[in-house]
Design an enzyme around this catalytic site. Structure first.
Site, PDB file in Angstrom:
ATOM      1  N   CYS A   1     -13.973  -7.258  19.706  1.00 54.97           N
ATOM      2  CA  CYS A   1     -15.153  -6.404  19.471  1.00 54.97           C
ATOM      3  C   CYS A   1     -16.383  -6.860  20.267  1.00 54.97           C
ATOM      4  O   CYS A   1     -17.118  -6.039  20.819  1.00 54.97           O
ATOM      5  CB  CYS A   1     -15.468  -6.348  17.981  1.00 54.97           C
TER       6      CYS A   1
ATOM      7  N   SER B   1       0.816  -1.230   0.000  1.00 54.08           N
ATOM      8  CA  SER B   1       0.000   0.000   0.000  1.00 54.08           C
ATOM      9  C   SER B   1       0.843   1.269   0.000  1.00 54.08           C
ATOM     10  O   SER B   1       0.298   2.362   0.206  1.00 54.08           O
ATOM     11  CB  SER B   1      -0.907   0.018   1.232  1.00 54.08           C
TER      12      SER B   1
ATOM     13  N   HIS C   1     -22.353  -5.487  15.541  1.00 55.67           N
ATOM     14  CA  HIS C   1     -22.511  -6.775  16.225  1.00 55.67           C
ATOM     15  C   HIS C   1     -23.700  -6.693  17.187  1.00 55.67           C
ATOM     16  O   HIS C   1     -23.885  -5.682  17.872  1.00 55.67           O
ATOM     17  CB  HIS C   1     -21.274  -7.101  17.061  1.00 55.67           C
TER      18      HIS C   1
ATOM     19  N   ARG D   1     -21.402 -15.849  13.029  1.00 57.20           N
ATOM     20  CA  ARG D   1     -21.218 -14.831  11.967  1.00 57.20           C
ATOM     21  C   ARG D   1     -22.521 -14.723  11.188  1.00 57.20           C
ATOM     22  O   ARG D   1     -23.112 -15.756  10.811  1.00 57.20           O
ATOM     23  CB  ARG D   1     -20.082 -15.289  11.043  1.00 57.20           C
TER      24      ARG D   1
HETATM   25  N1  LIG Z   1     -12.939  -5.462  12.452  1.00 58.45           N
HETATM   26  C1  LIG Z   1     -13.246  -5.522  13.742  1.00 58.45           C
HETATM   27  O1  LIG Z   1     -14.437  -5.469  14.169  1.00 58.45           O
HETATM   28  C2  LIG Z   1     -12.145  -5.617  14.741  1.00 58.45           C
HETATM   29  C3  LIG Z   1     -12.461  -5.401  16.070  1.00 58.45           C
HETATM   30  C4  LIG Z   1     -11.461  -5.527  17.015  1.00 58.45           C
HETATM   31  C5  LIG Z   1     -10.195  -5.850  16.601  1.00 58.45           C
HETATM   32  N2  LIG Z   1      -9.913  -6.048  15.287  1.00 58.45           N
HETATM   33  C6  LIG Z   1      -8.537  -6.402  14.919  1.00 58.45           C
HETATM   34  O2  LIG Z   1      -7.939  -5.325  14.203  1.00 58.45           O
HETATM   35  C7  LIG Z   1      -7.009  -5.838  13.255  1.00 58.45           C
HETATM   36  C8  LIG Z   1      -7.328  -5.301  11.872  1.00 58.45           C
HETATM   37  O3  LIG Z   1      -8.648  -5.623  11.514  1.00 58.45           O
HETATM   38  P1  LIG Z   1      -9.345  -4.996  10.224  1.00 58.45           P
HETATM   39  O4  LIG Z   1     -10.759  -5.429  10.334  1.00 58.45           O
HETATM   40  O5  LIG Z   1      -9.039  -3.547  10.064  1.00 58.45           O
HETATM   41  O6  LIG Z   1      -8.599  -5.819   9.033  1.00 58.45           O
HETATM   42  P2  LIG Z   1      -8.440  -5.450   7.470  1.00 58.45           P
HETATM   43  O7  LIG Z   1      -9.582  -4.612   7.012  1.00 58.45           O
HETATM   44  O8  LIG Z   1      -8.181  -6.736   6.793  1.00 58.45           O
HETATM   45  O9  LIG Z   1      -7.114  -4.543   7.402  1.00 58.45           O
HETATM   46  C9  LIG Z   1      -5.838  -5.054   7.720  1.00 58.45           C
HETATM   47  C10 LIG Z   1      -4.814  -3.926   7.739  1.00 58.45           C
HETATM   48  O10 LIG Z   1      -3.555  -4.476   8.140  1.00 58.45           O
HETATM   49  C11 LIG Z   1      -2.558  -4.085   7.189  1.00 58.45           C
HETATM   50  N3  LIG Z   1      -1.507  -5.098   7.061  1.00 58.45           N
HETATM   51  C12 LIG Z   1      -1.634  -6.388   6.697  1.00 58.45           C
HETATM   52  N4  LIG Z   1      -0.398  -6.968   6.606  1.00 58.45           N
HETATM   53  C13 LIG Z   1       0.494  -5.993   6.919  1.00 58.45           C
HETATM   54  C14 LIG Z   1       1.915  -5.956   6.994  1.00 58.45           C
HETATM   55  N5  LIG Z   1       2.676  -7.039   6.713  1.00 58.45           N
HETATM   56  N6  LIG Z   1       2.520  -4.796   7.363  1.00 58.45           N
HETATM   57  C15 LIG Z   1       1.777  -3.693   7.620  1.00 58.45           C
HETATM   58  N7  LIG Z   1       0.436  -3.653   7.546  1.00 58.45           N
HETATM   59  C16 LIG Z   1      -0.193  -4.796   7.205  1.00 58.45           C
HETATM   60  C17 LIG Z   1      -3.336  -3.975   5.886  1.00 58.45           C
HETATM   61  O11 LIG Z   1      -2.556  -3.196   4.973  1.00 58.45           O
HETATM   62  P3  LIG Z   1      -2.579  -3.524   3.372  1.00 58.45           P
HETATM   63  O12 LIG Z   1      -3.838  -2.885   2.857  1.00 58.45           O
HETATM   64  O13 LIG Z   1      -1.341  -2.853   2.914  1.00 58.45           O
HETATM   65  O14 LIG Z   1      -2.562  -5.008   3.227  1.00 58.45           O
HETATM   66  C18 LIG Z   1      -4.602  -3.271   6.372  1.00 58.45           C
HETATM   67  O15 LIG Z   1      -4.352  -1.896   6.535  1.00 58.45           O
HETATM   68  C19 LIG Z   1      -7.089  -7.364  13.388  1.00 58.45           C
HETATM   69  O16 LIG Z   1      -6.076  -7.779  14.274  1.00 58.45           O
HETATM   70  C20 LIG Z   1      -8.438  -7.583  14.003  1.00 58.45           C
HETATM   71  O17 LIG Z   1      -8.509  -8.791  14.720  1.00 58.45           O
HETATM   72  C21 LIG Z   1     -10.863  -5.928  14.348  1.00 58.45           C
END
Ligand SMILES: NC(=O)c1ccc[n+]([C@@H]2O[C@H](COP(=O)([O-])OP(=O)(O)OC[C@H]3O[C@@H](n4cnc5c(N)ncnc54)[C@H](OP(=O)(O)O)[C@@H]3O)[C@@H](O)[C@H]2O)c1
Length: 341
Positions: free
Chosen positions: A130, A40, A242, A235
């Protein structure tokens, strides 16, 4: 006084929400850095009326940041949080990588704000799962009033909880079904469009899933280790928001009316509860909101001192980005956050 903030995972569901909430609230930001993977590099993301270009995590110099809000998955957090913390930058992490570490506070500010002070051991603070965040916001005031013994919770979790790929899969499958394309599960284990899946995260030895185990472990660390909880996490084909059906058994008597009054006054809670058509909240109505909504408050006559409640919240906000920013605000308000040189 202002603070330099790094958003790690800035292109993701939670990262974009972090940027939006940071610009919505009067958070004292100096510089904001958007960081993601090398894929990115240069990708533009919005921060208020500005556009930021993403930097590569591996190349970024964290010594110029005061605070890193991290949401790039557990493996990245495991590797990078200690390296970033060693540069003097406080990490608030959204993944499950650090939540159960005894030297890392797990914080929901409406419930255990005081725990933030423990961050100095590792310079890391963890944000809960979450489903746990909205659960403990609703349970804390009831626990204070009547002492919770046991909780039975069934969750109805939106696909955004599985990241941007989860949202894409629901969208693609839903469109495909209308043109008779067979759904191909990739991110989820079964068809998610027009279906529900009782399986989130990996299976444990006892037959429960890791998502269910997380709720048990996290309620104990945040609210009270004496509370017994059993969960079924499901899910559902909802994009954001949620929902949880919660059955609670208390030590002391508490009526539905008393619970309603307590929850009306409780921080972070919004009661919408009329036993009539539409007198309750559904997930589409909570999207973009900060509150944890509580409806369907009623007594459970099958147990002594029992209540049922329905709790809904935006999983990308209270379940992730909002809680993370509230933790950062707590650090600042308590004078615990040092500025980088
Ligand atoms: N969604 C929820 O409701 C929620 C709630 C609580 C906690 N979380 C936690 O928050 C985290 C992210 O969730 P999300 O829903 O935002 O996921 P997501 O939409 O899949 O986004 C993942 C992010 O991580 C980045 N990433 C992946 N591999 C990387 C690397 N090697 N180096 C640097 N950045 C990297 C991605 O960047 P690229 O675009 O460059 O790949 C993207 O910005 C997870 O650990 C999840 O468990 C999520």
């Amino acid at each position: 006084m202002s603070y330099n903030v790094a958003i790690i995972g800035a292109t993701g569901n939670v990262g974009r929400e972090l940027l939006e909430i940071l610009s919505e609230r009067e958070f004292p930001v100096g510089e904001v850095y958007a960081i993601a993977s090398r894929r990115s590099l240069g990708t533009e993301v919005s921060f208020g009326n500005k556009t930021l270009k993403c930097a590569d995590l591996e190349q970024f110099n964290f010594s110029k940041c005061d605070i890193a809000l991290m949401s790039a998955g557990g493996d990245i957090s495991k590797e990078w949080a200690p390296k970033i913390a060693a540069k003097g930058c406080v990490v608030i992490d959204n993944s499950s990588a650090w939540r159960y570490d005894v030297d890392v506070p797990l914080v929901v500010p409406e419930v255990n704000a005081g725990a933030v002070a423990g961050y100095t051991k590792k310079n890391i603070i963890a944000n809960p799962n979450c489903s746990t965040a909205q659960l403990v916001v609703a349970l804390k005031p009831l626990h204070d009033a009547a002492t919770i013994k046991r909780v039975v919770v069934s969750t109805y979790q939106s696909v955004s909880g599985a990241g941007k790929e989860g949202m894409d899969e629901l969208w693609t499958q839903t469109k495909g079904i209308f043109v008779t394309d067979p759904p191909t599960p990739e991110k989820f284990t079964k068809q998610i469009a027009f279906n529900v899946i009782p399986h989130i995260d990996v299976f444990m030895e006892d037959g429960s899933t890791k998502e269910e185990w997380k709720m048990v472990a996290e309620i104990k660390k945040i609210l009270d280790k004496k509370i017994k909880l059993t969960a079924t996490c499901v899910r559902v084909p909802v994009f954001v928001g949620h929902s949880e059906a919660i059955n609670i058994e208390f030590e002391k008597p508490i009526t539905a009316d008393e619970a309603r009054e307590i929850l009306r006054e409780a921080p972070g809670c919004l009661v919408i509860d009329k036993p009539e058509d539409g007198g309750y909240v559904t997930p589409v109505e909570c999207v973009g909101d900060f509150a944890t909504f509580i409806s369907r408050i009623r007594e459970d006559a099958t147990i002594e001192n029992g209540l049922n409640i329905w709790v809904v919240s935006d999983n990308l906000r209270k379940g992730a980005a909002l809680n993370t920013i509230q933790i950062a605000e707590t650090l600042i308000n308590r004078g615990l956050l040092k500025q980088a040189a």
